[in-house]
Design an enzyme around this catalytic site. Structure first.
Site, PDB file in Angstrom:
ATOM      1  N   TYR A   1     -30.201  -9.478  -3.107  1.00 21.15           N
ATOM      2  CA  TYR A   1     -31.327  -9.797  -3.991  1.00 21.15           C
ATOM      3  C   TYR A   1     -30.902 -10.326  -5.352  1.00 21.15           C
ATOM      4  CZ  TYR A   1     -29.802  -5.301  -5.694  1.00 21.15           C
ATOM      5  OH  TYR A   1     -29.018  -4.277  -6.163  1.00 21.15           O
ATOM      6  N   GLY A   2     -29.607 -10.476  -5.592  1.00 23.74           N
ATOM      7  CA  GLY A   2     -29.120 -10.912  -6.901  1.00 23.74           C
ATOM      8  C   GLY A   2     -28.154 -12.066  -6.755  1.00 23.74           C
ATOM      9  N   SER A   3     -26.958 -11.901  -7.308  1.00 22.65           N
ATOM     10  CA  SER A   3     -25.963 -12.978  -7.264  1.00 22.65           C
ATOM     11  C   SER A   3     -25.614 -13.372  -5.831  1.00 22.65           C
ATOM     12  CB  SER A   3     -24.699 -12.580  -8.027  1.00 22.65           C
ATOM     13  OG  SER A   3     -24.078 -11.456  -7.434  1.00 22.65           O
ATOM     14  N   LEU A   4     -25.746 -12.441  -4.882  1.00 19.82           N
ATOM     15  CA  LEU A   4     -25.419 -12.749  -3.489  1.00 19.82           C
ATOM     16  C   LEU A   4     -26.496 -13.586  -2.788  1.00 19.82           C
ATOM     17  CD1 LEU A   4     -23.769  -9.382  -2.409  1.00 19.82           C
ATOM     18  CD2 LEU A   4     -22.644 -11.524  -3.023  1.00 19.82           C
TER      19      LEU A   4
ATOM     20  N   GLU B   1     -19.625  -4.299  -5.311  1.00 12.03           N
ATOM     21  CA  GLU B   1     -20.758  -3.635  -5.963  1.00 12.03           C
ATOM     22  C   GLU B   1     -20.297  -2.441  -6.791  1.00 12.03           C
ATOM     23  OE1 GLU B   1     -23.315  -5.207  -6.300  1.00 12.03           O
ATOM     24  OE2 GLU B   1     -23.474  -6.502  -4.576  1.00 12.03           O
TER      25      GLU B   1
ATOM     26  N   ALA C   1     -26.854 -16.500  -3.805  1.00  9.82           N
ATOM     27  CA  ALA C   1     -26.173 -17.798  -3.904  1.00  9.82           C
ATOM     28  C   ALA C   1     -25.087 -17.879  -2.833  1.00  9.82           C
ATOM     29  CB  ALA C   1     -25.557 -17.960  -5.292  1.00  9.82           C
TER      30      ALA C   1
END
Length: 188
Positions: free
Chosen positions: A31-34, A99, A36
């Site tokens: 849900y964040g940088s991943l 993480e 991309a």
């Protein structure tokens, strides 16, 4: 993002993992940088099949002094993201290390957007539910525009560090990368 709807797509296993390691495949909700592909590819050396999804009863926060988000359970909210399919045990270990201690990996139920199918997935929930540095809503499009290129460089350094006998945790890699000039990245 591809429209994979199968729970267990056939995914080629990369590398020379042992038979026992390659048998267990995982779904991971990101849900964040991943979100991309560029970050996923640096970490896993491939971009696994994925499908857009959402996680009910959670909220995605910005974090003061950080460019990545945190999620925590919040009633009547939902987090959009995607499910990465076919994550191997060694890849899950890489994600756990990435993480770091700031997050706890949990099993959650997510809903695929293209089929409404519900499935179990691993995700990373912020460890400190009372963190005073959490605020607002994290914006992926803003992150891509403002922070992604630096984050790719930081993540590349993290992966290179992983291969060393005395590797630093991801938080230390993040902090040393963003403190090179004595400044944390600008926050929202």
């Amino acid at each position: 993002m591809s429209g994979i709807t199968s729970r267990n797509p056939v995914v080629p296993i990369v590398g020379a993992e042992s038979q026992s390691q390659s048998q267990s495949l995982h779904n991971v909700f990101v849900y964040g940088s991943l979100l991309a592909d560029e970050i996923v590819k640096v970490l896993l050396r491939r971009v696994p099949p994925s499908s857009s999804a959402f996680l009910n009863a959670f909220h995605r926060f910005s974090i003061k002094g950080r460019v990545y988000p945190a999620i925590l359970p919040v009633e009547n909210k939902k987090v959009t993201g995607r499910v990465l399919f076919g994550i191997t045990n060694p890849e899950l270990d890489i994600l756990d290390t990435f993480e770091d201690v700031e997050y706890e990996r949990r099993t959650v139920e997510v809903s695929l957007m293209d089929s409404s199918e519900k499935l179990q997935a691993q995700t990373y929930v912020w460890s400190d539910k009372n963190d005073p540095n959490l605020y607002g809503v994290w914006d992926f499009e803003e992150w891509k525009r403002v922070h992604m290129n630096d984050f790719i460089t930081m993540t590349t350094g993290f992966v290179e560090e992983l291969e060393l006998p005395e590797s630093k945790p991801r938080v230390a890699t993040y902090e040393s990368f963003y403190n090179q000039d004595g400044q944390y990245p600008p926050t929202n």
